[in-house]
Scaffold this active site. Structure first.
Site, PDB file in Angstrom:
ATOM      1  N   SER A   6       0.919  -1.265   0.058  1.00  0.00           N
ATOM      2  CA  SER A   6      -0.052  -0.170  -0.009  1.00  0.00           C
ATOM      3  C   SER A   6       0.738   1.268   0.008  1.00  0.00           C
ATOM      4  CB  SER A   6      -0.914   0.005   1.091  1.00  0.00           C
ATOM      5  OG  SER A   6      -0.295   0.232   2.534  1.00  0.00           O
ATOM      6  N   HIS A  24      -3.256  -5.807   2.445  1.00  0.00           N
ATOM      7  CA  HIS A  24      -2.403  -6.909   2.820  1.00  0.00           C
ATOM      8  C   HIS A  24      -3.028  -8.224   2.617  1.00  0.00           C
ATOM      9  CE1 HIS A  24       0.160  -3.663   4.972  1.00  0.00           C
ATOM     10  NE2 HIS A  24       0.578  -3.587   3.638  1.00  0.00           N
ATOM     11  N   GLU A  53      -4.470  -2.219   9.318  1.00  0.00           N
ATOM     12  CA  GLU A  53      -4.079  -2.727  10.475  1.00  0.00           C
ATOM     13  C   GLU A  53      -4.847  -2.474  11.779  1.00  0.00           C
ATOM     14  OE1 GLU A  53       0.043  -1.548  10.059  1.00  0.00           O
ATOM     15  OE2 GLU A  53       0.003  -1.759   7.970  1.00  0.00           O
ATOM     16  N   GLU A  96       1.540  -9.066   6.568  1.00  0.00           N
ATOM     17  CA  GLU A  96       2.342  -8.792   7.845  1.00  0.00           C
ATOM     18  C   GLU A  96       2.308  -9.812   9.032  1.00  0.00           C
ATOM     19  OE1 GLU A  96       1.724  -4.605   8.610  1.00  0.00           O
ATOM     20  OE2 GLU A  96       2.762  -4.067   6.895  1.00  0.00           O
ATOM     21  N   ASP A 156      -3.878   1.369  11.507  1.00  0.00           N
ATOM     22  CA  ASP A 156      -3.535   2.073  10.314  1.00  0.00           C
ATOM     23  C   ASP A 156      -4.395   1.809   9.185  1.00  0.00           C
ATOM     24  OD1 ASP A 156      -2.251   3.114   7.768  1.00  0.00           O
ATOM     25  OD2 ASP A 156      -0.600   1.361   7.801  1.00  0.00           O
ATOM     26  N   GLU A 182      -3.134   5.596  12.116  1.00  0.00           N
ATOM     27  CA  GLU A 182      -2.107   6.211  11.001  1.00  0.00           C
ATOM     28  C   GLU A 182      -2.906   6.381   9.731  1.00  0.00           C
ATOM     29  OE1 GLU A 182       1.109   3.278  10.805  1.00  0.00           O
ATOM     30  OE2 GLU A 182       1.119   3.578   8.527  1.00  0.00           O
ATOM     31  N   ASP A 233       1.865   8.420   7.279  1.00  0.00           N
ATOM     32  CA  ASP A 233       2.760   7.243   6.658  1.00  0.00           C
ATOM     33  C   ASP A 233       2.872   7.806   4.845  1.00  0.00           C
ATOM     34  OD1 ASP A 233       3.763   5.336   5.375  1.00  0.00           O
ATOM     35  OD2 ASP A 233       2.386   3.920   5.631  1.00  0.00           O
ATOM     36  N   LYS A 265       9.972   5.139   7.162  1.00  0.00           N
ATOM     37  CA  LYS A 265      10.340   3.944   6.445  1.00  0.00           C
ATOM     38  C   LYS A 265      11.712   4.463   5.540  1.00  0.00           C
ATOM     39  CE  LYS A 265       5.747   2.192   5.785  1.00  0.00           C
ATOM     40  NZ  LYS A 265       4.513   2.194   5.167  1.00  0.00           N
ATOM     41  N   HIS A 288       8.591  -1.332   9.606  1.00  0.00           N
ATOM     42  CA  HIS A 288       8.745  -2.211   8.532  1.00  0.00           C
ATOM     43  C   HIS A 288       7.750  -1.888   7.176  1.00  0.00           C
ATOM     44  CE1 HIS A 288       5.274  -4.867  10.091  1.00  0.00           C
ATOM     45  NE2 HIS A 288       4.769  -3.524   9.630  1.00  0.00           N
ATOM     46  N   LYS A 313       7.112   0.226  14.522  1.00  0.00           N
ATOM     47  CA  LYS A 313       5.928  -0.814  13.884  1.00  0.00           C
ATOM     48  C   LYS A 313       6.593  -1.824  13.300  1.00  0.00           C
ATOM     49  CE  LYS A 313       3.050   0.492  10.732  1.00  0.00           C
ATOM     50  NZ  LYS A 313       2.170   0.572   9.722  1.00  0.00           N
TER      51      LYS A 313
HETATM   52  P1  PGA Z   1       2.879  -1.256   2.894  1.00  0.00           P
HETATM   53  O1  PGA Z   1       2.314  -1.381   4.418  1.00  0.00           O
HETATM   54  O2  PGA Z   1       4.450  -1.558   3.400  1.00  0.00           O
HETATM   55  O3  PGA Z   1       2.260  -2.289   2.314  1.00  0.00           O
HETATM   56  O4  PGA Z   1       2.924   0.165   2.391  1.00  0.00           O
HETATM   57  C1  PGA Z   1       2.538  -0.758   5.536  1.00  0.00           C
HETATM   58  C2  PGA Z   1       2.025   0.549   5.973  1.00  0.00           C
HETATM   59  O5  PGA Z   1       0.921   1.224   5.211  1.00  0.00           O
HETATM   60  O6  PGA Z   1       2.124   1.123   7.024  1.00  0.00           O
HETATM   61 ZN    ZN Z   2       0.718   2.796   6.725  1.00  0.00          ZN
END
Ligand code: PGA
Ligand code: ZN
Length: 399
Positions: free
Chosen positions: A40, A144, A153, A194, A230, A273, A300, A325, A353, A376
């Protein structure tokens, strides 16, 4: 001095090829790191190229600027050479996957030369005494997992844990408790990318279930465990219609703000998030104004670890925390700069992650080195426990 940079394709946790880098130095230092990969992904992230193309491009353009030219321990120079070799803003030439793998491998080689743990080389000598609280994904869907919750999430947040190890074990216990509660309700399900349970239930049911699981485990362990989300709302947002699309309904931006604010109150959410679309700083600001004193509103896809986007958010009062990230921006230097800017303005950093991961544990060191209040990185599964167990080891060595 860097004497060799070796790049290869390895598998990530989804079974896709990703880039691994080895960095070798004149004095015998060695570092190895691999790039994660999102599903995503945010619209404004640095560009991940197909692994073989990213490797070929990095060999042609980046490796000659590093070998015999730069010290592995000089992270800003390493990352500057990667930027110069690429020449674009978004690493679309050598690929952010090659860039981040080399950047992190160089950091590890730099630490190896010093004989220091990575977190210490990354600046952790002057860190505070608190360890990051791990946010553990226990139920999820979105991009996911197919046929699961709309919200991407549901994250266990052991905010009262006395140690990082207690927090890690608490998240695993919540993950197990969710499985028991699902079995009691006769819901069979698999896991998402995940490692979170991916039941075919609606979001309301998921809230009740996770609320019950965290309360039960909290009682067992004797410290506070909250939970967060999230939403990954950019994945739900229909630009043309200007609405958020859920399985059984749609909502306008105002309704989405109202919905999230209600959830924060009803479930005492400690973390939310990407509750709104990645282009809507205004709506983020409105929600932050409403609930920012009682929960973390984290960007994010909104910020993509990018200091320019974060600066805009700070200006507008959008969110009060940022997801970090390294592969979203391409280098450790950029990730550090984002954390520094966030900290200066009272935004909490949450090191994270990706849904596609490897056994690489660099982010555990990054979170400790920068005193990030949260990390996270899932709750279970080898590519997740690689980071969680590294946190336990770091805490064990440091205390
Ligand atoms: P992604 O999801 O690694 O698939 O982008 C993680 C997130 O959205 O935090
Ligand atoms: Zn996210």
């Amino acid at each position: 001095l860097i004497t060799d940079v070796r790049l290869r394709r390895i598998l990530d946790s989804r079974g896709n090829p990703t880039v691994e880098a080895d960095v070798l130095t004149e004095s015998g230092g060695f570092g190895r790191a691999a790039a994660p990969s999102g599903a995503s992904t945010g619209e404004y992230e640095a560009i991940e190229r197909p692994a073989s193309e990213a490797i070929a491009a990095a060999r042609e353009h980046a490796v000659p600027r590093l070998v015999g030219e730069v010290y592995a321990g000089n992270q800003r120079e390493v990352d500057g050479a990667l930027r110069a070799a690429d020449g674009t803003d978004d690493f679309s030439k050598i690929g952010a996957n090659s860039a981040v793998a080399i950047s992190m491998a160089a950091a590890k080689a730099g630490a190896d030369v010093l004989g220091a743990p990575l977190f210490q080389h990354l600046g952790g000598t002057f860190r505070g005494r608190d360890f990051p609280t791990p946010l553990g994904n226990v139920v999820g869907g979105g991009e996911h997992a197919a046929d699961a919750t709309d919200i991407q999430e549901f994250l266990s947040a052991p905010v009262g844990a006395p140690s990082v190890a207690d927090a890690v074990f608490a998240n695993a216990a919540v993950h197990a408790k969710v499985s028991d509660l699902l079995a009691e309700r006769g819901v069979a399900c698999g896991k998402g990318d995940e490692g979170a349970w991916a039941p075919s239930i609606d979001d309301d049911e998921a809230f009740e279930l996770v609320d019950e699981a965290v309360s039960a485990v909290s009682e067992e362990v004797g410290f506070e465990i909250g939970f967060g989300l999230d939403v990954a709302a950019a994945e739900m947002y229909d630009d043309e219609a200007g609405v958020y699309e859920y399985s059984d309904t749609t909502c306008t931006t105002d309704e989405q703000i109202e919905y999230i604010a209600t959830l924060v109150d009803e479930y005492d959410l400690v973390y939310v998030e990407d509750p709104l679309d990645e282009n809507d700083y205004g709506a983020f600001a409105e929600l932050t104004d409403r609930v920012g004193d009682k929960t973390l509103v984290c960007g994010d896809d909104l910020f993509v670890t990018n200091t320019e986007r974060l600066a805009t958010g700070i200006d507008r009062g959008a969110a009060n925390s940022i997801l970090i990230k390294p592969n979203q921006i391409g280098t450790l230097t950029d990730a550090f700069d984002a954390i520094e800017l966030a900290t200066e303005h009272g935004y909490d950093s949450v090191v994270s992650h990706r849904s596609g991961e490897t056994e690489d544990a660099t982010i555990a060191h990054l979170a400790v080195a920068t005193d990030a209040p949260f990390i996270k990185t899932g709750a279970v599964g080898g590519e997740r426990t690689a980071k969680l167990n590294e946190l336990i080891r770091i805490a064990d060595d440091a205390t």
